[in-house]
Design an enzyme around this catalytic site. Structure first.
Site, PDB file in Angstrom:
ATOM      1  N   ASP A 192       0.698 -13.779   3.195  1.00  0.00           N
ATOM      2  CA  ASP A 192       0.736 -13.227   1.841  1.00  0.00           C
ATOM      3  C   ASP A 192       2.162 -13.160   1.311  1.00  0.00           C
ATOM      4  O   ASP A 192       2.556 -12.184   0.674  1.00  0.00           O
ATOM      5  CB  ASP A 192       0.089 -11.841   1.801  1.00  0.00           C
ATOM      6  CG  ASP A 192      -0.296 -11.425   0.387  1.00  0.00           C
ATOM      7  OD1 ASP A 192      -0.246 -12.288  -0.512  1.00  0.00           O
ATOM      8  OD2 ASP A 192      -0.612 -10.247   0.171  1.00  0.00           O
ATOM      9  N   SER A 204       3.222  -4.323  -4.776  1.00  0.00           N
ATOM     10  CA  SER A 204       3.125  -5.563  -4.016  1.00  0.00           C
ATOM     11  C   SER A 204       4.386  -6.397  -4.132  1.00  0.00           C
ATOM     12  O   SER A 204       4.884  -6.643  -5.230  1.00  0.00           O
ATOM     13  CB  SER A 204       1.959  -6.410  -4.529  1.00  0.00           C
ATOM     14  OG  SER A 204       0.766  -6.028  -3.925  1.00  0.00           O
ATOM     15  N   HIS A 222      -0.386 -12.869  -3.275  1.00  0.00           N
ATOM     16  CA  HIS A 222      -1.501 -12.451  -4.128  1.00  0.00           C
ATOM     17  C   HIS A 222      -1.030 -11.974  -5.504  1.00  0.00           C
ATOM     18  O   HIS A 222      -1.818 -11.943  -6.447  1.00  0.00           O
ATOM     19  CB  HIS A 222      -2.352 -11.378  -3.447  1.00  0.00           C
ATOM     20  CG  HIS A 222      -1.752 -10.022  -3.393  1.00  0.00           C
ATOM     21  ND1 HIS A 222      -1.155  -9.504  -2.269  1.00  0.00           N
ATOM     22  CD2 HIS A 222      -1.654  -9.046  -4.326  1.00  0.00           C
ATOM     23  CE1 HIS A 222      -0.726  -8.285  -2.504  1.00  0.00           C
ATOM     24  NE2 HIS A 222      -1.021  -7.979  -3.748  1.00  0.00           N
TER      25      HIS A 222
END
Length: 483
Positions: free
Chosen positions: A147, A220, A117
């Protein structure tokens, strides 16, 4: 509560300044209270930090001033990504937007792991090293199911890198370090413990490590290290209470995808540019205590076969009502574990499956198929590709599903959903590949011709949408889709 993906920063200037000020104050307190220069994790951090990178993503701005009609609530999973999408649409004069995340180098030649993402929708990916060198990165491959994405940079020299550790060896209470790029501030380290293991949040391949190490937006793709300096997880999301309109910070409940999952995905992305998961071709159901007793089992471990489609399972003789108890000599605890076992084995693998049928144990040999092919190209003998106006109207790619023949019955097959347009109403309403379309406007459909006739009839009646009956496992629900 809500889940927040650790998406790019994009925060307002004063918000970043406030976060930065807080960091300065925190470190000032820490330094003033430190009497020994080398206490804590300093030696370990010096060793691992050069392998961590900041990831900056540039994506094109919207050309239209039209806002998104996507409803975003404080409880929406992945709300951070959607919020950036809405902000981008509502500010069309902005020529580009920047997002920030983190990653880590896993090979001397420049392969980098991050979250999928983080780089979603990117036009340009810039990777910044600890020594402030910057490189434009190439996307090697990504996997939405876990992901995970792999990037590649050309530095012209060998780069420091880290290795994956054994996340299965982690214990609740073990110390861990999270490293990343919170709010785009740059390299930052936080420490904590493993709060829980084996968390499943959204998908069939989930194996999240829960930690109280501070994880915030922009972390992230950053690594979660054990105390030997090996990567045991990839920081992915955190939970907030949703009570603040400002971007929330860490609440001590963060999640990292376990290296036991990530390592295999990364290997496949580097080798093939995509995942090649194993596929059996069955639908499964967990056993409860009553079901296990009725089947003559001592416990409720294993996975009950609900349906068998055309594919590896049918060819191997697996049948509806079988209870799968073992895989390649290992016990099958439950459905989730078995799905991961099949996926991890990879397409083309020859495996043995132990099962119970009518109170007797059997072992069958199976050559696994490809899950990606089963949900995509190889199952498209008859699609809407020749008539994209119909397929695009529903936001679905449909194929004629094989009739499911049980030992004692034949079930209506309907049409198989092979893919869903990510920008469609069908996606928004939760239709997924593997679902079946049974009816349109209360008329059963068995072929693509039936779908065409139903939609033409609706259009002639002046309707703007059709009512579609969707089947998933043993559940049924109606969904209205625009024509």
């Amino acid at each position: 509560m809500r889940y927040d993906v650790l998406a790019g920063t994009g925060a307002a200037g004063n918000r970043i300044a406030g976060a930065a000020a807080g960091c300065v104050l925190f470190f000032g307190i820490a330094l003033s209270g430190t009497s020994e220069a080398h206490d804590g994790f300093g030696d370990l951090v010096e060793e691992i930090l050069p392998s961590v990178v900041s990831v900056y993503v540039q994506a094109a701005a919207a050309e239209s001033s039209a806002g998104s009609d996507l409803e975003i609530t404080e409880e929406t999973p992945f709300s951070e990504i959607f919020r950036h999408f809405r902000e981008q649409q509502e500010n069309p004069r902005q020529q580009n937007r920047m997002g920030a995340g983190a990653g880590f180098i896993i090979s001397a030649d420049g392969h980098i792991v991050t979250n999928a993402h983080v780089i979603m929708g990117s036009e340009k990916i810039i990777v910044a090293l600890l020594d402030e060198r910057r490189f434009e990165a190439e996307l090697v491959g990504s996997d939405r199911s876990t992901d995970i994405a792999v990037l590649k940079i050309e530095a012209g020299e060998a780069l420091p890198f880290v290795s994956f550790g054994n996340s299965d060896a982690l214990r609740i209470g073990d110390n861990v370090l999270a490293v990343g790029n919170p709010y785009g501030l740059g390299f930052s380290v936080s420490s904590g413990i493993v709060s829980a293991r084996g968390r499943t949040l959204a998908g069939p391949y989930d194996d999240f490590i829960q930690t109280d190490a501070a994880i915030n937006s922009g972390n992230s793709g950053g690594p979660l290290f054990d105390m030997s300096g090996e990567v045991v997880g990839v920081n992915t999301l955190y939970i907030t209470d949703g009570r603040s309109s400002a971007r929330p910070g860490s609440t001590g409940v963060g999640f990292s995808m376990a290296s036991a999952v990530v390592a295999g995905v990364v290997d496949q992305l580097i080798e093939f540019g995509a995942t090649r998961r194993g596929w059996l071709g069955v639908s499964l159901q967990p056993l409860d205590t009553d079901m296990a007793e009725a089947l003559g089992r001592d416990d409720n471990s294993g996975a009950l076969v609900l349906q068998v489609g055309d594919g590896p399972a049918r060819e191997a003789g697996i049948s509806e009502g079988d209870v799968i108890t073992g895989f390649n000599g290992d016990a099958v605890p439950g459905v989730d574990e078995f799905v991961r076992m099949i996926a991890d084995a990879g397409s083309g693998a020859e495996v043995s499956i132990e099962l119970m049928r009518d109170g007797e144990m059997r072992t069958v040999a199976v050559i696994l198929g490809s899950r990606e092919a089963a949900q995509g190209e190889s199952l498209k003998p008859a699609l809407f590709n020749e008539e994209p106006d119909i397929g695009n109207a529903l936001g679905l790619r449909l194929g004629e599903a094989p009739v499911q023949e049980g030992r004692n019955h034949v079930t209506d097959s309907g049409l198989l959903v092979l893919d869903v347009d990510e920008s469609s109403v069908a996606e928004e309403k939760g239709i997924r590949p593997g679902d079946k379309v049974l009816e349109i406007n209360f008329t059963m459909v068995h072929s693509l011709e039936d779908v065409r006739d139903s939609m033409e009839s609706a259009e002639e009646s002046g309707r703007k949408s059709v009512l579609v009956l969707i089947a998933r496992d043993q559940t049924r629900r109606y969904v209205a889709l625009p024509i």
